[in-house]
Design a protein around this motif. Structure first.
Motif, PDB file in Angstrom:
ATOM      1  N   GLN A  10       0.836  -1.207   0.000  1.00 19.15           N
ATOM      2  CA  GLN A  10       0.000   0.000   0.000  1.00 19.15           C
ATOM      3  C   GLN A  10       0.868   1.254   0.000  1.00 19.15           C
ATOM      4  O   GLN A  10       0.549   2.245  -0.666  1.00 19.15           O
ATOM      5  N   TRP A  11       1.957   1.214   0.763  1.00 23.29           N
ATOM      6  CA  TRP A  11       2.849   2.363   0.812  1.00 23.29           C
ATOM      7  C   TRP A  11       3.446   2.629  -0.572  1.00 23.29           C
ATOM      8  O   TRP A  11       3.420   3.756  -1.056  1.00 23.29           O
ATOM      9  N   TYR A  12       3.941   1.576  -1.228  1.00 27.14           N
ATOM     10  CA  TYR A  12       4.507   1.746  -2.568  1.00 27.14           C
ATOM     11  C   TYR A  12       3.453   2.195  -3.565  1.00 27.14           C
ATOM     12  O   TYR A  12       3.726   3.010  -4.452  1.00 27.14           O
ATOM     13  N   ALA A  13       2.252   1.678  -3.463  1.00 29.41           N
ATOM     14  CA  ALA A  13       1.171   2.029  -4.397  1.00 29.41           C
ATOM     15  C   ALA A  13       0.795   3.505  -4.319  1.00 29.41           C
ATOM     16  O   ALA A  13       0.333   4.078  -5.307  1.00 29.41           O
ATOM     17  N   GLN A  14       0.994   4.140  -3.169  1.00 26.80           N
ATOM     18  CA  GLN A  14       0.614   5.544  -3.037  1.00 26.80           C
ATOM     19  C   GLN A  14       1.735   6.516  -3.393  1.00 26.80           C
ATOM     20  O   GLN A  14       1.515   7.721  -3.438  1.00 26.80           O
TER      21      GLN A  14
END
Length: 160
Positions: A10-14
């Motif tokens: 999720q962190w990378y996706a944002q």
């Protein structure tokens, strides 16, 4: 106080994403700059193209040179990094790396074979002519690359 961290995916996706391209400054013995004419665009461009997934910019530059003009040239020093913000219809910023692919001998110039599937022509031109032929987003890279080659250090061209 406890902190809640996002799961890695999720962190990378944002995180913000960007597109990338790599091109080359190639000159001849008369200090003329090589441009190529794509058959899918109205304008001329520098030898180079979009970086493939997980491809390093200097590797993309070497691949594109070989594909477009049929020469296996050493990709030298980084000359220019050009950051261009997103503009409609492109939803992400574009980062372009421009490398020094050297000065071609008369024999190397004669050995150029353009990729006919993508290119209509190539030409060695003066800086002034390059500025006329290249799109406004690309044109500033050429004088910056020539300056960087002379200075022996890369130049950053952020656009706002």
């Amino acid at each position: 106080m406890t902190h809640e961290f996002l799961p890695q995916e999720q962190w990378y996706a944002q995180l913000p994403a960007m597109y990338g391209s790599a091109s080359a400054l190639i000159t001849d013995v008369d200090d003329l700059v090589l441009l190529v004419k794509p058959n899918y665009r109205d304008h001329w461009n520098l030898p180079g193209g979009v970086i493939d997934r997980n491809e390093a910019p200097h590797d993309a530059c070497a691949r594109e040179i070989l594909e477009e003009i049929g020469l296996e040239l050493p990709v030298g020093e980084l000359l220019v990094i050009d950051w261009v913000p997103e503009v409609d219809p492109r939803p992400r910023p574009f980062v372009s790396w421009m490398f020094d692919a050297g000065t071609l001998s008369t024999e190397q110039v004669a050995a150029i074979r353009i990729q006919v599937e993508e290119l209509d022509d190539h030409a060695f031109v003066t800086l002034d002519r390059a500025l006329e032929l290249l799109p406004s987003m690309v044109a500033p890279r050429v004088p910056a690359a020539l300056r960087a080659r002379a200075l022996g250090r890369p130049i950053y061209l952020p656009k706002h």
